[in-house]
Design a protein around this motif. Structure first.
Motif, short mmCIF file in Angstrom:
data_model
loop_
_atom_site.label_atom_id
_atom_site.label_comp_id
_atom_site.label_asym_id
_atom_site.label_seq_id
_atom_site.Cartn_x
_atom_site.Cartn_y
_atom_site.Cartn_z
N GLU A 149 0.83 -1.21 0.00
CA GLU A 149 0.00 0.00 0.00
C GLU A 149 0.87 1.26 0.00
N LYS A 150 1.95 1.22 0.77
CA LYS A 150 2.87 2.37 0.81
C LYS A 150 3.53 2.57 -0.56
N GLN A 202 1.05 4.08 -2.94
CA GLN A 202 0.79 5.49 -2.63
C GLN A 202 1.97 6.37 -3.05
N LYS A 213 2.12 6.75 -6.86
CA LYS A 213 1.09 7.65 -7.38
C LYS A 213 1.42 9.10 -7.07
N GLU A 214 1.92 9.35 -5.86
CA GLU A 214 2.26 10.73 -5.47
C GLU A 214 3.37 11.30 -6.34
N GLU A 226 2.95 -4.53 -4.90
CA GLU A 226 1.86 -3.64 -4.51
C GLU A 226 0.62 -4.40 -4.07
#
Length: 262
Positions: free
Chosen positions: A5-6, A9, A12-13, A36
């Motif tokens: 999850e990290k 994220q 995407k950031e 992922e």
């Protein structure tokens, strides 16, 4: 929050696709997808590279923390490919820098050969000096941005690669110290000829040999600059602990931190 999850994220950031991230860490898109979705973990080398890319610590990636940590005190991981690329770049930069000093030193020769006629010596002097400055400018462009971080962070390496690199550094150091000494002797010989002639001899019988003296100085400068720059590049990697404990490194790091805080 899990590792997968990290990673999703962070990717995407930063606006990276799975393909783009995979290319940066030398793996496949399928591997990124599995990580992922929680179907596996990357090896340590890949984890360190991911931390470098996203500016987060290993603790954040592996532990169940929510807030990322930007603490880089542990060090910046340098892959074998990046280290070898940096050394190759250092070879090119050192060549251009040394050549720049060499040409600028040679620019004084036309004056001593044609000093009775400024119209003759001024043009070659300007040409030598211009090409020398051009070498400096070229060297600044050759120094790639991706390697500048190596001079600002404590570095981490694969243990096996670091051992091999240290052996290479010690071998090169032994050879370059001798070459450096030869360069320094040539420089000193050319410089002393000027000093001795001006201080103790009034007949000016060395004047015809001034161009030769300047040639010795130029060659000496080239050798010393070339070997010193290359040795510094190897020392930065192989003896990084010594480099990072130096006053200059600590001072630059404090300045950079204050700038970032500002």
């Amino acid at each position: 929050m899990t590792f997968g999850e990290k990673l999703f994220q962070l990717r995407k950031e930063k606006g990276l696709s799975q393909e783009a991230l995979a290319e940066k860490i030398n793996t496949t898109r399928q591997a990124i997808s599995k990580w992922e979705t929680g179907q596996g973990y990357p090896e340590t080398e890949k984890l360190l590279m991911i931390g470098n890319i996203f500016g987060v610590s290993m603790d954040y990636l592996l532990k169940d923390s929510v807030e990322p940590s930007n603490d880089k005190d542990a060090g910046y991981y340098v892959s074998k490919e990046m280290a070898e690329g940096y050394l190759l770049s250092a070879h090119k930069v050192s060549k251009y820098m040394a050549l720049g000093f060499f040409l600028i030193a040679l620019s004084f020769i036309p004056y001593f050969i044609f000093k009775q006629d400024p119209a003759i010596y001024i043009i070659p002097t300007i040409l030598f000096a211009t090409f020398g400055i051009g070498m400096f400018v070229s060297a600044s462009f050759l120094e790639e941005d991706q390697y500048k971080v190596l001079k600002t962070e404590s570095l981490l390496f694969d243990e096996k690669y670091l051992k091999g690199l240290t052996v290479r550094y010690e071998d090169i150091k032994k050879r370059y110290v001798v070459i450096n000494l030869v360069g320094f002797c040539l420089f000193a010989a050319g410089l002393l000829a000027f000093g001795i002639e001006r201080k103790f001899i009034t007949s000016e019988f060395l004047v015809p040999y001034y161009p030769v003296c300047i040639g010795l100085i130029a060659i000496g400068i080239y050798i010393v600059m070339r070997t010193s720059t290359l040795l510094d590049a190897y020392k930065l990697l192989a003896k990084n602990e010594v480099y990072t404990n130096s006053f200059g490194f600590k001072f630059r790091r404090k300045v950079r931190k204050k700038v970032d805080d500002f």
